[in-house]
Motif scaffolding. Structure first.
Motif, PDB file in Angstrom:
ATOM      1  N   ASN A   1       0.884  -1.161   0.000  1.00  0.00           N
ATOM      2  CA  ASN A   1       0.000   0.000   0.000  1.00  0.00           C
ATOM      3  C   ASN A   1       0.919   1.207   0.000  1.00  0.00           C
ATOM      4  N   GLU A   2       1.037   1.839  -1.161  1.00  0.00           N
ATOM      5  CA  GLU A   2       2.025   2.902  -1.314  1.00  0.00           C
ATOM      6  C   GLU A   2       1.513   4.240  -0.815  1.00  0.00           C
ATOM      7  N   THR A   3       1.287   4.358   0.450  1.00  0.00           N
ATOM      8  CA  THR A   3       0.837   5.615   1.079  1.00  0.00           C
ATOM      9  C   THR A   3      -0.215   6.320   0.240  1.00  0.00           C
ATOM     10  N   VAL A   4      -1.182   5.534  -0.172  1.00  0.00           N
ATOM     11  CA  VAL A   4      -2.297   6.079  -0.935  1.00  0.00           C
ATOM     12  C   VAL A   4      -3.342   6.586   0.060  1.00  0.00           C
ATOM     13  N   PRO A   5      -3.965   7.750  -0.209  1.00  0.00           N
ATOM     14  CA  PRO A   5      -4.996   8.239   0.708  1.00  0.00           C
ATOM     15  C   PRO A   5      -6.059   7.181   0.967  1.00  0.00           C
ATOM     16  N   ASN A   6      -6.599   7.169   2.193  1.00  0.00           N
ATOM     17  CA  ASN A   6      -7.553   6.099   2.500  1.00  0.00           C
ATOM     18  C   ASN A   6      -8.904   6.307   1.832  1.00  0.00           C
ATOM     19  N   ARG A   7      -9.013   7.334   0.994  1.00  0.00           N
ATOM     20  CA  ARG A   7     -10.200   7.451   0.127  1.00  0.00           C
ATOM     21  C   ARG A   7     -10.184   6.348  -0.941  1.00  0.00           C
ATOM     22  N   PHE A   8      -8.995   5.779  -1.163  1.00  0.00           N
ATOM     23  CA  PHE A   8      -8.860   4.700  -2.138  1.00  0.00           C
ATOM     24  C   PHE A   8      -8.926   3.377  -1.391  1.00  0.00           C
ATOM     25  N   SER A   9      -9.896   2.555  -1.737  1.00  0.00           N
ATOM     26  CA  SER A   9      -9.994   1.263  -1.052  1.00  0.00           C
ATOM     27  C   SER A   9     -10.060   0.147  -2.081  1.00  0.00           C
ATOM     28  N   PRO A  10      -8.991  -0.636  -2.169  1.00  0.00           N
ATOM     29  CA  PRO A  10      -9.002  -1.787  -3.073  1.00  0.00           C
ATOM     30  C   PRO A  10      -9.743  -2.938  -2.413  1.00  0.00           C
ATOM     31  N   LYS A  11     -10.231  -3.834  -3.268  1.00  0.00           N
ATOM     32  CA  LYS A  11     -10.898  -5.009  -2.742  1.00  0.00           C
ATOM     33  C   LYS A  11     -10.651  -6.175  -3.691  1.00  0.00           C
ATOM     34  N   SER A  12     -10.251  -7.309  -3.144  1.00  0.00           N
ATOM     35  CA  SER A  12      -9.977  -8.476  -3.976  1.00  0.00           C
ATOM     36  C   SER A  12     -10.865  -9.619  -3.509  1.00  0.00           C
ATOM     37  N   PRO A  13     -12.018  -9.827  -4.155  1.00  0.00           N
ATOM     38  CA  PRO A  13     -12.911 -10.902  -3.736  1.00  0.00           C
ATOM     39  C   PRO A  13     -12.338 -12.292  -3.992  1.00  0.00           C
TER      40      PRO A  13
END
Lengths: 117, 114
Positions: free
Chosen positions: A57-69
């Motif tokens: 997680n490259e210090t991306v703002p937490n407005r970005f949320s990835p999800k891997s089902p």
């Protein structure tokens, strides 16, 4: 057959909105990524997942949320969009790193161009 | 953190001229990869170099990996209009989870005048 497919290809939205980009790979890879390419063509890694587990997680703002089902899918949800989020977002996949070696080649999707007005 | 520097940022050539882009890392790399991105397209893998001093050729493209595994170059002989695009080098981290992180150089945009 598209190896790495992402949707939508284009997104135009207003500041403050929430949007999602979906990515799927049919290569049987364990590792998936999100990269952001800005207007100067700089490719910067955002997230890396291996078999559904967040690795990078490259210090991306937490407005970005990835999800891997599952390991074939890696989606990206972005809350409260800002002007600076305008970019092309690339999904990619690769084999899992082996020992001290890296992942081998990355297979990129065609990109999702996000424009925030 | 690891940095991968790439020069030049832009290169404009006449068709038939040669072209070279250079990549330098602040740390020793286990391997280096090269990608090409056509205008409006997505990055496409070209090659991976692993061994110190390695040289690989693909038709008119020659790739080199430095002896210290800290630098690399891509040379195109007799450019054609189909070579137009941005060429990126990319290197992985050396330890732990950073093997999952491929750091890209800023790329060299090649334009070719027919």
């Amino acid at each position: 057959d598209t190896a790495v497919s992402q949707t939508p290809k284009y997104l135009v939205t207003q500041m403050g909105n929430d949007k999602s980009i979906k990515c799927e790979q049919n290569l049987g890879h364990d590792t998936m990524y999100w990269y952001k390419q800005d207007s100067k063509k700089f490719l910067k890694i955002m997230f890396s997942y291996n078999n559904k587990e967040l690795i990078i997680n490259e210090t991306v703002p937490n407005r970005f949320s990835p999800k891997s089902p599952d390991k074939a899918h890696l989606n990206l949800h972005i809350n409260s969009l800002e002007l600076g989020d305008s970019a092309v977002y690339f999904c990619a996949s690769s084999r899992k790193p082996s020992g001290t070696k890296s992942t081998g080649e990355l297979f990129f999707g065609e990109g999702s161009r996000l424009t925030v007005l | 953190g690891q940095q991968v520097m790439q020069i030049p940022q832009y290169q404009h050539v006449q068709e038939g001229e040669d072209f070279t882009t250079y990549c330098n890392s602040s740390t020793t790399l286990s391997n280096i990869q090269w990608y090409k991105q056509r205008p409006g397209g997505h990055p496409v893998f070209l090659i991976q170099l692993v061994k110190s001093g390695e040289v690989k050729k693909q038709k008119r493209l020659t790739f080199q990996f430095g002896e210290a595994k800290k630098n690399s170059s891509l040379h195109i002989t007799a450019t054609q209009t189909t070579d137009v695009g941005t060429y990126f080098c990319a290197g992985p981290g050396l330890s732990g989870g950073s093997n999952y992180k491929l750091t890209f150089g800023k790329g060299t945009l090649l334009t070719v005048n027919p």
